[in-house]
Write a protein that holds these residues in place. Structure first.
Motif, PDB file in Angstrom:
ATOM      1  N   PHE A  56       0.814  -1.216   0.000  1.00  0.00           N
ATOM      2  CA  PHE A  56       0.000   0.000   0.000  1.00  0.00           C
ATOM      3  C   PHE A  56       0.850   1.270   0.000  1.00  0.00           C
ATOM      4  O   PHE A  56       0.318   2.369   0.039  1.00  0.00           O
ATOM      5  CB  PHE A  56      -0.906   0.041   1.228  1.00  0.00           C
ATOM      6  CG  PHE A  56      -1.955  -1.043   1.251  1.00  0.00           C
ATOM      7  CD1 PHE A  56      -2.213  -1.813   0.126  1.00  0.00           C
ATOM      8  CD2 PHE A  56      -2.668  -1.301   2.405  1.00  0.00           C
ATOM      9  CE1 PHE A  56      -3.164  -2.809   0.149  1.00  0.00           C
ATOM     10  CE2 PHE A  56      -3.640  -2.300   2.438  1.00  0.00           C
ATOM     11  CZ  PHE A  56      -3.886  -3.054   1.314  1.00  0.00           C
ATOM     12  N   GLY A  57       2.181   1.118  -0.009  1.00  0.00           N
ATOM     13  CA  GLY A  57       3.032   2.295  -0.112  1.00  0.00           C
ATOM     14  C   GLY A  57       3.761   2.705   1.139  1.00  0.00           C
ATOM     15  O   GLY A  57       4.336   3.805   1.196  1.00  0.00           O
ATOM     16  N   ALA A  58       3.793   1.865   2.173  1.00  0.00           N
ATOM     17  CA  ALA A  58       4.556   2.203   3.368  1.00  0.00           C
ATOM     18  C   ALA A  58       6.033   2.332   3.022  1.00  0.00           C
ATOM     19  O   ALA A  58       6.550   1.633   2.147  1.00  0.00           O
ATOM     20  CB  ALA A  58       4.361   1.131   4.445  1.00  0.00           C
ATOM     21  N   ASP A  59       6.726   3.225   3.718  1.00  0.00           N
ATOM     22  CA  ASP A  59       8.166   3.406   3.533  1.00  0.00           C
ATOM     23  C   ASP A  59       8.887   2.274   4.251  1.00  0.00           C
ATOM     24  O   ASP A  59       8.850   2.175   5.476  1.00  0.00           O
ATOM     25  CB  ASP A  59       8.588   4.757   4.111  1.00  0.00           C
ATOM     26  CG  ASP A  59      10.087   4.993   4.036  1.00  0.00           C
ATOM     27  OD1 ASP A  59      10.799   4.165   3.438  1.00  0.00           O
ATOM     28  OD2 ASP A  59      10.545   6.013   4.597  1.00  0.00           O
ATOM     29  N   VAL A  60       9.568   1.419   3.493  1.00  0.00           N
ATOM     30  CA  VAL A  60      10.201   0.246   4.082  1.00  0.00           C
ATOM     31  C   VAL A  60      11.268   0.640   5.100  1.00  0.00           C
ATOM     32  O   VAL A  60      11.592  -0.142   6.000  1.00  0.00           O
ATOM     33  CB  VAL A  60      10.800  -0.650   2.972  1.00  0.00           C
ATOM     34  CG1 VAL A  60      12.010   0.013   2.324  1.00  0.00           C
ATOM     35  CG2 VAL A  60      11.155  -2.032   3.494  1.00  0.00           C
ATOM     36  N   ASP A  61      11.801   1.863   5.006  1.00  0.00           N
ATOM     37  CA  ASP A  61      12.829   2.316   5.942  1.00  0.00           C
ATOM     38  C   ASP A  61      12.291   3.291   6.989  1.00  0.00           C
ATOM     39  O   ASP A  61      13.074   4.002   7.640  1.00  0.00           O
ATOM     40  CB  ASP A  61      13.985   2.966   5.172  1.00  0.00           C
ATOM     41  CG  ASP A  61      14.761   1.960   4.343  1.00  0.00           C
ATOM     42  OD1 ASP A  61      15.021   0.847   4.843  1.00  0.00           O
ATOM     43  OD2 ASP A  61      15.096   2.272   3.186  1.00  0.00           O
ATOM     44  N   HIS A  62      10.968   3.309   7.153  1.00  0.00           N
ATOM     45  CA  HIS A  62      10.384   4.174   8.181  1.00  0.00           C
ATOM     46  C   HIS A  62      10.898   3.758   9.563  1.00  0.00           C
ATOM     47  O   HIS A  62      11.096   2.576   9.836  1.00  0.00           O
ATOM     48  CB  HIS A  62       8.854   4.065   8.151  1.00  0.00           C
ATOM     49  CG  HIS A  62       8.171   4.958   9.135  1.00  0.00           C
ATOM     50  ND1 HIS A  62       8.097   6.315   8.980  1.00  0.00           N
ATOM     51  CD2 HIS A  62       7.529   4.675  10.306  1.00  0.00           C
ATOM     52  CE1 HIS A  62       7.433   6.835   9.999  1.00  0.00           C
ATOM     53  NE2 HIS A  62       7.093   5.871  10.813  1.00  0.00           N
ATOM     54  N   ARG A  63      11.123   4.738  10.424  1.00  0.00           N
ATOM     55  CA  ARG A  63      11.668   4.472  11.760  1.00  0.00           C
ATOM     56  C   ARG A  63      10.583   4.519  12.832  1.00  0.00           C
ATOM     57  O   ARG A  63       9.675   5.350  12.772  1.00  0.00           O
ATOM     58  CB  ARG A  63      12.747   5.496  12.114  1.00  0.00           C
ATOM     59  CG  ARG A  63      13.994   5.393  11.254  1.00  0.00           C
ATOM     60  CD  ARG A  63      15.018   6.442  11.668  1.00  0.00           C
ATOM     61  NE  ARG A  63      16.177   6.379  10.790  1.00  0.00           N
ATOM     62  CZ  ARG A  63      17.223   5.590  10.991  1.00  0.00           C
ATOM     63  NH1 ARG A  63      17.265   4.812  12.072  1.00  0.00           N
ATOM     64  NH2 ARG A  63      18.238   5.584  10.150  1.00  0.00           N
ATOM     65  N   ASP A  64      10.719   3.656  13.789  1.00  0.00           N
ATOM     66  CA  ASP A  64       9.893   3.717  14.986  1.00  0.00           C
ATOM     67  C   ASP A  64      10.257   5.010  15.718  1.00  0.00           C
ATOM     68  O   ASP A  64      11.415   5.199  16.104  1.00  0.00           O
ATOM     69  CB  ASP A  64      10.207   2.502  15.862  1.00  0.00           C
ATOM     70  CG  ASP A  64       9.385   2.464  17.140  1.00  0.00           C
ATOM     71  OD1 ASP A  64       8.744   3.478  17.482  1.00  0.00           O
ATOM     72  OD2 ASP A  64       9.398   1.420  17.809  1.00  0.00           O
ATOM     73  N   PRO A  65       9.300   5.916  15.928  1.00  0.00           N
ATOM     74  CA  PRO A  65       9.646   7.197  16.554  1.00  0.00           C
ATOM     75  C   PRO A  65      10.164   7.055  17.982  1.00  0.00           C
ATOM     76  O   PRO A  65      10.867   7.938  18.474  1.00  0.00           O
ATOM     77  CB  PRO A  65       8.318   7.977  16.513  1.00  0.00           C
ATOM     78  CG  PRO A  65       7.249   6.945  16.356  1.00  0.00           C
ATOM     79  CD  PRO A  65       7.871   5.837  15.573  1.00  0.00           C
ATOM     80  N   GLU A  66       9.852   5.975  18.653  1.00  0.00           N
ATOM     81  CA  GLU A  66      10.307   5.790  20.025  1.00  0.00           C
ATOM     82  C   GLU A  66      11.718   5.200  20.097  1.00  0.00           C
ATOM     83  O   GLU A  66      12.565   5.678  20.846  1.00  0.00           O
ATOM     84  CB  GLU A  66       9.326   4.894  20.792  1.00  0.00           C
ATOM     85  CG  GLU A  66       7.951   5.512  20.982  1.00  0.00           C
ATOM     86  CD  GLU A  66       7.049   4.639  21.836  1.00  0.00           C
ATOM     87  OE1 GLU A  66       7.539   3.645  22.396  1.00  0.00           O
ATOM     88  OE2 GLU A  66       5.851   4.957  21.927  1.00  0.00           O
ATOM     89  N   SER A  67      11.981   4.168  19.322  1.00  0.00           N
ATOM     90  CA  SER A  67      13.275   3.491  19.405  1.00  0.00           C
ATOM     91  C   SER A  67      14.277   3.959  18.365  1.00  0.00           C
ATOM     92  O   SER A  67      15.480   3.738  18.524  1.00  0.00           O
ATOM     93  CB  SER A  67      13.077   1.985  19.248  1.00  0.00           C
ATOM     94  OG  SER A  67      12.620   1.675  17.939  1.00  0.00           O
ATOM     95  N   GLY A  68      13.793   4.599  17.303  1.00  0.00           N
ATOM     96  CA  GLY A  68      14.683   4.996  16.225  1.00  0.00           C
ATOM     97  C   GLY A  68      15.084   3.861  15.317  1.00  0.00           C
ATOM     98  O   GLY A  68      15.975   4.007  14.480  1.00  0.00           O
TER      99      GLY A  68
END
Length: 479
Positions: free
Chosen positions: A161-173
């Motif tokens: 659906f277009g999620a960024d495969v390298d998106h970061r968890d905002p809490e853990s980085g």
């Protein structure tokens, strides 16, 4: 008369929907009604799209829509009837129930009313992009949540659906790949790697890579997948100075450590708190009381690698002769079948990962370089530290005759760009101010349009280093 009946039926139908009276609206449909919504690859995103046959199927489609979509405004904006067919324009403002994202749609409806005064065919035309964006606006967040759960089905879905495969968890980085690697989830790791996840990037907290996390998770399959995908075996975390091998030893995974040792992991690296790898390991042996058997097995593998490196280095007579500039010994060794492209082991020295030709080019041994090339040495061999080829080595150190020899050798890549700075051999010759080396490479046909990582072309460097000079004029004229 027929046109008026059609108009009234359709108007009543949409009025019932606007008032929230679904039963009254459905009563105006023929039992075998054909209801068609856009049908394409986005059906899996917007689940009620597609073809629906019969009133029950239409009711079910409305039920699915109610689960996913909150209608905030719904109005008939236009209606035209002609015989048994009506064309209506409907405005909808709605919000996706999970994401809360609002969207607007102005769609066109083509409806055919049968002789009994019921809608027999209903087809809708609209641009679904706004609705798709609303339905997928949380794709990145769902990717991270699914990665923590090991939910490969959802990960695959949101990536589609277009999620960024390298998106970061905002809490853990952490990226999704780092999460999968740390959780020792080999199938999820493989899925993310296949979808283009960056195996080199570091987390935003400690600066560790997915390979570091894999050594914490302890899955040999994950480690192997990452290394085969191009992960740096000797990546250094900027906060600790740890390499993946150090972490594999630290977390007591001897088989992971052995794999990295076999893959050439460096042994003469140090942490940022003053321990060499060997001192770091000795400290772990001293302070651990649980799982010491695994540490001892890792120590066995480590000692075997050290012994192997010593044996390999001692057995490389050709490299020894090249380093010493011993032309006679090089000629004799090659005549006796020495491997011209043998690679020196990673032992923490200046020749690590180099072939004899790379060393000869670096150290200016022109006659030796010719002997190696005649013996079939790879003129474009690269070394692992700077990603340089023999021609880089020659020009970088100002070896003019050697530069001419290599630049004119069949099959040479005059324009190879080093991994560290994107410089070609011509960039390096100019950068270091070696005019004759630069001329030799230009005369051999080097490209003049390539750009280093600093954005500079050869002409930029020539002007910067040599200023108003015949070499600069030559490059400008040829550019």
């Amino acid at each position: 008369m027929r046109t008026e009946q059609t108009r009234q039926v359709v108007e009543k139908y949409f009025s019932s929907l606007e008032n929230g009276d679904l039963d009254s609206a459905l009563a105006l449909l023929a039992p075998d009604v054909e209801f068609d919504l856009p049908r394409d690859e986005w059906n899996s995103v917007i689940p009620y799209l597609g073809q629906h046959r019969g009133v029950d199927a239409v009711r079910k489609a409305f039920a699915v829509r109610a689960e996913t979509t909150e209608v905030l405004d719904y109005a008939l904006r236009g209606l035209r009837a002609d015989g048994d067919t009506a064309f209506a324009t409907i405005y909808t403002r709605a919000a996706h129930t999970r994401t809360g994202t609002e969207f607007e749609i102005l769609d066109s409806h083509e409806m055919v009313v049968d002789d009994s005064g019921r809608i027999a065919r209903w087809k809708v035309y609209f641009d679904p992009n706004g609705e798709i964006a609303a339905f997928t606006s949380d794709a990145d967040e769902r990717l991270i949540a699914a990665s923590w759960k090991g939910d490969r089905e959802t990960v695959s879905e949101v990536l589609r659906f277009g999620a960024d495969v390298d998106h970061r968890d905002p809490e853990s980085g952490l990226t999704a790949l780092m999460i999968a690697a740390g959780r020792a989830d080999a199938p999820l790791t493989d899925l993310l790697v296949a979808r283009g996840a960056d195996v080199l990037t570091a987390d935003s907290g400690a600066g560790a890579t997915a390979l570091h996390k894999a050594c914490q998770g302890g899955s040999l399959d994950v480690v192997r997948s990452l290394v085969e995908a191009g992960a740096f075996v000797d990546a250094v975390a900027p906060t600790t100075g740890h390499t993946p091998l150090m972490d594999a030893l630290w977390y007591k995974f001897p088989e992971v450590a052995k794999y990295l040792l076999d893959a050439g992991a460096g042994l003469n690296l140090s942490t940022h708190y003053g321990f060499s790898l060997k001192e770091h390991f000795a400290y772990e042996l001293n302070v651990n009381t649980v799982g010491k058997d695994r540490l001892l097995l890792a120590e066995k593998y480590l000692n075997e690698r050290i012994a192997s490196d010593d044996e390999r280095a001692a057995a490389q007579w050709l490299m020894t002769a090249v380093t010493a500039g011993d032309v006679g010994s090089v000629r004799e060794l090659l005549a006796n079948g020495a491997e011209a492209d043998e690679v020196f082991p990673i032992v923490g020295g200046f020749n690590d990962g180099h072939t004899p030709l790379l060393v000869a080019a670096r150290d200016g041994h022109t006659e030796i370089a010719r002997l190696l090339l005649d013996a079939g040495a790879d003129v474009n061999a690269t070394e692992p530290t700077f990603g340089a080829v023999p021609l880089h080595k020659a020009v970088y150190n100002g070896h003019v005759e050697l530069t001419r020899t290599i630049a004119g050798w069949p099959g040479v890549n005059l324009d190879f760009q080093g991994a560290t700075n994107g410089y070609t051999p011509l960039h390096d010759a100019l950068w270091h101010g070696y005019e004759e080396c630069a001329r030799a490479v230009v005369d051999a046909g080097a490209r003049l349009d390539l750009v280093g990582h600093d954005g500079k072309t050869p002409l930029d460097l020539a002007a910067e280093v040599f200023g108003d000079h015949p070499l600069t004029a030559l490059i400008r004229a040829k550019s």
